[in-house]
Design a protein around this motif. Sequence first.
Motif, PDB file in Angstrom:
ATOM      1  N   LEU A  97       0.852  -1.191   0.000  1.00 24.94           N
ATOM      2  CA  LEU A  97       0.000   0.000   0.000  1.00 24.94           C
ATOM      3  C   LEU A  97       0.884   1.235   0.000  1.00 24.94           C
ATOM      4  N   ILE A  98       0.719   2.111  -0.999  1.00 26.54           N
ATOM      5  CA  ILE A  98       1.551   3.303  -1.151  1.00 26.54           C
ATOM      6  C   ILE A  98       0.720   4.537  -0.803  1.00 26.54           C
ATOM      7  N   LEU A  99       1.143   5.233   0.250  1.00 20.02           N
ATOM      8  CA  LEU A  99       0.373   6.381   0.738  1.00 20.02           C
ATOM      9  C   LEU A  99       0.860   7.712   0.188  1.00 20.02           C
ATOM     10  N   SER A 100       2.151   7.822  -0.140  1.00 18.36           N
ATOM     11  CA  SER A 100       2.699   9.114  -0.572  1.00 18.36           C
ATOM     12  C   SER A 100       2.555   9.286  -2.077  1.00 18.36           C
ATOM     13  N   GLY A 101       2.794  10.500  -2.539  1.00  9.96           N
ATOM     14  CA  GLY A 101       2.554  10.861  -3.931  1.00  9.96           C
ATOM     15  C   GLY A 101       3.662  10.453  -4.872  1.00  9.96           C
ATOM     16  N   ASN A 102       3.609  11.017  -6.078  1.00 10.30           N
ATOM     17  CA  ASN A 102       4.548  10.647  -7.147  1.00 10.30           C
ATOM     18  C   ASN A 102       5.992  10.956  -6.758  1.00 10.30           C
ATOM     19  N   SER A 103       6.876   9.996  -7.013  1.00 10.14           N
ATOM     20  CA  SER A 103       8.301  10.190  -6.776  1.00 10.14           C
ATOM     21  C   SER A 103       9.043   9.014  -7.390  1.00 10.14           C
ATOM     22  N   ILE A 104      10.356   9.161  -7.543  1.00 10.63           N
ATOM     23  CA  ILE A 104      11.167   8.049  -8.030  1.00 10.63           C
ATOM     24  C   ILE A 104      11.067   6.870  -7.063  1.00 10.63           C
ATOM     25  N   ALA A 105      11.098   7.158  -5.771  1.00  7.78           N
ATOM     26  CA  ALA A 105      11.009   6.087  -4.771  1.00  7.78           C
ATOM     27  C   ALA A 105       9.690   5.335  -4.903  1.00  7.78           C
ATOM     28  N   HIS A 106       8.595   6.074  -5.060  1.00 12.75           N
ATOM     29  CA  HIS A 106       7.271   5.471  -5.270  1.00 12.75           C
ATOM     30  C   HIS A 106       7.298   4.560  -6.499  1.00 12.75           C
ATOM     31  N   ALA A 107       7.857   5.063  -7.590  1.00 10.25           N
ATOM     32  CA  ALA A 107       7.884   4.299  -8.839  1.00 10.25           C
ATOM     33  C   ALA A 107       8.685   3.009  -8.680  1.00 10.25           C
ATOM     34  N   LEU A 108       9.837   3.074  -8.021  1.00  6.84           N
ATOM     35  CA  LEU A 108      10.659   1.885  -7.834  1.00  6.84           C
ATOM     36  C   LEU A 108       9.950   0.849  -6.961  1.00  6.84           C
ATOM     37  N   MET A 109       9.285   1.298  -5.920  1.00  2.99           N
ATOM     38  CA  MET A 109       8.562   0.366  -5.057  1.00  2.99           C
ATOM     39  C   MET A 109       7.442  -0.329  -5.820  1.00  2.99           C
ATOM     40  N   ALA A 110       6.686   0.423  -6.610  1.00  2.49           N
ATOM     41  CA  ALA A 110       5.572  -0.160  -7.360  1.00  2.49           C
ATOM     42  C   ALA A 110       6.070  -1.158  -8.402  1.00  2.49           C
ATOM     43  N   LEU A 111       7.108  -0.788  -9.148  1.00  6.12           N
ATOM     44  CA  LEU A 111       7.641  -1.694 -10.165  1.00  6.12           C
ATOM     45  C   LEU A 111       8.267  -2.934  -9.546  1.00  6.12           C
ATOM     46  N   ALA A 112       8.915  -2.773  -8.396  1.00  5.45           N
ATOM     47  CA  ALA A 112       9.514  -3.921  -7.723  1.00  5.45           C
ATOM     48  C   ALA A 112       8.441  -4.910  -7.278  1.00  5.45           C
ATOM     49  N   ALA A 113       7.352  -4.398  -6.758  1.00  6.60           N
ATOM     50  CA  ALA A 113       6.267  -5.279  -6.322  1.00  6.60           C
ATOM     51  C   ALA A 113       5.702  -6.051  -7.507  1.00  6.60           C
ATOM     52  N   GLN A 114       5.347  -5.353  -8.577  1.00  7.71           N
ATOM     53  CA  GLN A 114       4.723  -6.055  -9.696  1.00  7.71           C
ATOM     54  C   GLN A 114       5.718  -6.971 -10.420  1.00  7.71           C
ATOM     55  N   HIS A 115       7.013  -6.737 -10.253  1.00  4.99           N
ATOM     56  CA  HIS A 115       8.038  -7.570 -10.888  1.00  4.99           C
ATOM     57  C   HIS A 115       7.936  -9.020 -10.410  1.00  4.99           C
ATOM     58  N   VAL A 116       7.522  -9.196  -9.165  1.00  2.33           N
ATOM     59  CA  VAL A 116       7.466 -10.546  -8.587  1.00  2.33           C
ATOM     60  C   VAL A 116       6.038 -10.948  -8.205  1.00  2.33           C
ATOM     61  N   GLY A 117       5.055 -10.338  -8.857  1.00  4.25           N
ATOM     62  CA  GLY A 117       3.671 -10.761  -8.670  1.00  4.25           C
ATOM     63  C   GLY A 117       3.002 -10.248  -7.420  1.00  4.25           C
ATOM     64  N   ILE A 118       3.562  -9.199  -6.820  1.00  8.12           N
ATOM     65  CA  ILE A 118       2.941  -8.577  -5.643  1.00  8.12           C
ATOM     66  C   ILE A 118       2.201  -7.322  -6.110  1.00  8.12           C
ATOM     67  N   PRO A 119       0.891  -7.245  -5.957  1.00 10.85           N
ATOM     68  CA  PRO A 119       0.197  -6.024  -6.369  1.00 10.85           C
ATOM     69  C   PRO A 119       0.559  -4.851  -5.446  1.00 10.85           C
ATOM     70  N   SER A 120       0.511  -3.669  -6.005  1.00 13.95           N
ATOM     71  CA  SER A 120       0.606  -2.452  -5.201  1.00 13.95           C
ATOM     72  C   SER A 120      -0.681  -1.666  -5.378  1.00 13.95           C
ATOM     73  N   ALA A 121      -0.913  -0.750  -4.460  1.00 12.82           N
ATOM     74  CA  ALA A 121      -2.085   0.122  -4.551  1.00 12.82           C
ATOM     75  C   ALA A 121      -1.679   1.509  -4.096  1.00 12.82           C
ATOM     76  N   ALA A 122      -1.611   2.441  -5.035  1.00 13.46           N
ATOM     77  CA  ALA A 122      -1.321   3.836  -4.703  1.00 13.46           C
ATOM     78  C   ALA A 122      -2.620   4.507  -4.270  1.00 13.46           C
ATOM     79  N   ILE A 123      -2.585   5.132  -3.123  1.00 17.84           N
ATOM     80  CA  ILE A 123      -3.773   5.733  -2.528  1.00 17.84           C
ATOM     81  C   ILE A 123      -3.628   7.252  -2.548  1.00 17.84           C
ATOM     82  N   ALA A 124      -4.708   7.956  -2.775  1.00 18.60           N
ATOM     83  CA  ALA A 124      -4.655   9.419  -2.718  1.00 18.60           C
ATOM     84  C   ALA A 124      -4.099   9.857  -1.370  1.00 18.60           C
ATOM     85  N   PRO A 125      -2.985  10.599  -1.348  1.00 14.92           N
ATOM     86  CA  PRO A 125      -2.417  11.026  -0.063  1.00 14.92           C
ATOM     87  C   PRO A 125      -3.419  11.759   0.821  1.00 14.92           C
TER      88      PRO A 125
END
Length: 614
Positions: A97-125
């Motif tokens: 679950l991603i609570l903070s807004g757009n950033s390189i760190a956010h992008a890396l976390m989301a891509l890393a999760a989906q890389h190994v079949g873990i869904p992510s969910a970005a939530i409106a801060p």
Amino acid sequence: MSDTAIQPAALWSPQILMEERPCGTVIVRQAAPLEPYPPRMNDRLLHWAAEAPDRIWMAQRDGDGWATVTYAEAARAVAAIAQGLLDRGLSQDRPLLILSGNSIAHALMALAAQHVGIPSAAIAPAYALVSTDYGKLRDIAGQLTPGMIFAEDATPFAPAIEAVFGPEVPVASVTGTLPGRDCVTLAELRATPVTEAVDAAFQAVGPDTVAKFLFTSGTTGSPKAVIQTQRMLCSNQEMIVDCYAFLRQRPPVVVDWAPWNHTASGNKVFNLVLYNGGTYYIDDGKPTPKGIAATIRNLREISPSWYFNVPVGYQMLLDAMETDDQLRRTFFRHLSMMMYAGAGMSQPVWDRLTAVADQMVPGGVLLATGFGSTETGPFALMCTERQDQAGNLGVPARGVVLKLVPQGDKLEARVKSPSVTPGYWRNEKLTAEAFDEEGFYRFGDALRFAAPGDPERGFIFDGRLAENFKLDTGTWVAVGPLRAAFTNDLRGLASDVVIAGENRASLAALVVPDWSALRALAGEDLEGAALLAHPRVRDRAAQMLADHARRATGSSTRVTRMMFLEDPLEFDRGEVTDKGSINQRAVLRHRDELVQALYNDDPRVILPAQTGGE
């Protein structure tokens, strides 16, 4: 004129087929099938890491410059972070679950999760930072049962995390910690030694794997977790690159502010860059009076090749371009296309924007919109034919079948395609209700032919069926088209309107003011009620209302009175999303006292100027 001449953007040339059924249903699609697409989005990350390792994938502001990550750096970071997530037991049932807004760190976390079949969910801060009761965040937590929370700076999110999530849910961050809770930094995750488990998990990811969850805005209840599969994301990007053929010729450069918790940017724009090996500059501005300065600063430095904004954002950029030569030159230097969405664009903004584009670029720049939703990838329809006015949504993408079903005098839009969601997470009832007997997703919106009977000319939005209502005469009011038309008729005084009048004899409007336009009209530096009560503001609005009334064709298209909204629309009450789109029903429900005032002798109500009559 632009510093560097650019060739007209290469676009699709679709052949459209139409079938008319005896029941009145219309089926529209492209003759050509959708080209093959990869089984998972991160195949494209690995492709570009090998083909263009030193190309910048993503950049964000760092003081006076930009912090950047190349494709090769991103691929290495994604593998390490993915290992860290696997080590901590995240899975489809325990997503990120991603609570903070757009950033390189956010992008890396989301891509890393989906890389190994873990869904992510970005939530409106705002669910964690603006909300006071955390009601929607609690609903989301209950639906997803997250295995980890990411917040770039954990400190401002600490009250929401402690109030909503149990102590067993760990937190990942760049900075900040939560005492008494298991916390890990992004730097620690990026330093995780990668094992064979990462590649094994990546190979197990397929088209039906859940890549992420995107939540609807929740303006009509609890936010709904829309499943986004790998097939959805990849097929949608192949549809996009078929339409925007220029993306194959030159990797896109994007400067984008829109939040990744929405499908427009979180799916379409984010993956448009990744799919085509482009560069994404995160715009730290927003289309607000305070936020637009950062956007202008960024666009004075970086020249986008494809650009997206909401209409009010374009309006603010135009205000700046009138006096900022460098902004005009940099913005249009390499621009192939401008897209708007999120709200209807008024004709004054359309005319100003196309005029500046024509001045800066020989032949102008395509300004267009399309049609889709969180449930459709979002890309479903797109207009690429030059238009004289806003509103044409275009034709279905390759692989999309558009179904128009008669509902009274309207045609309800439904679609079927590989980029349509399989449903809502852990909600079989909502999923069943979202699809018809043939498996078409129901938008709940009506469309009409731009030219009767000719699907090649595109389609026009004809209202959200749930927003439409009847006057006391039984006459139906098509709210969507009327909102767009009336906003247009106010000629720059309004950024949006809400239409009232259900079961009444006449229509009225609550008007969201364009404060800068009203101040310019008043010629004084006023705020709030004082500005709205200024004689020049009220006189101009009364004249615009009278002109509108003369053009109306009947009671269902004639607004007879209006009131400017002094207080901003509220996110917590579902009146507006963090992207800026308005929920008509929510505003009317929460501001019933203003609706009542519209039909009484309240001094804030504006009536048509006497020269126009009623």
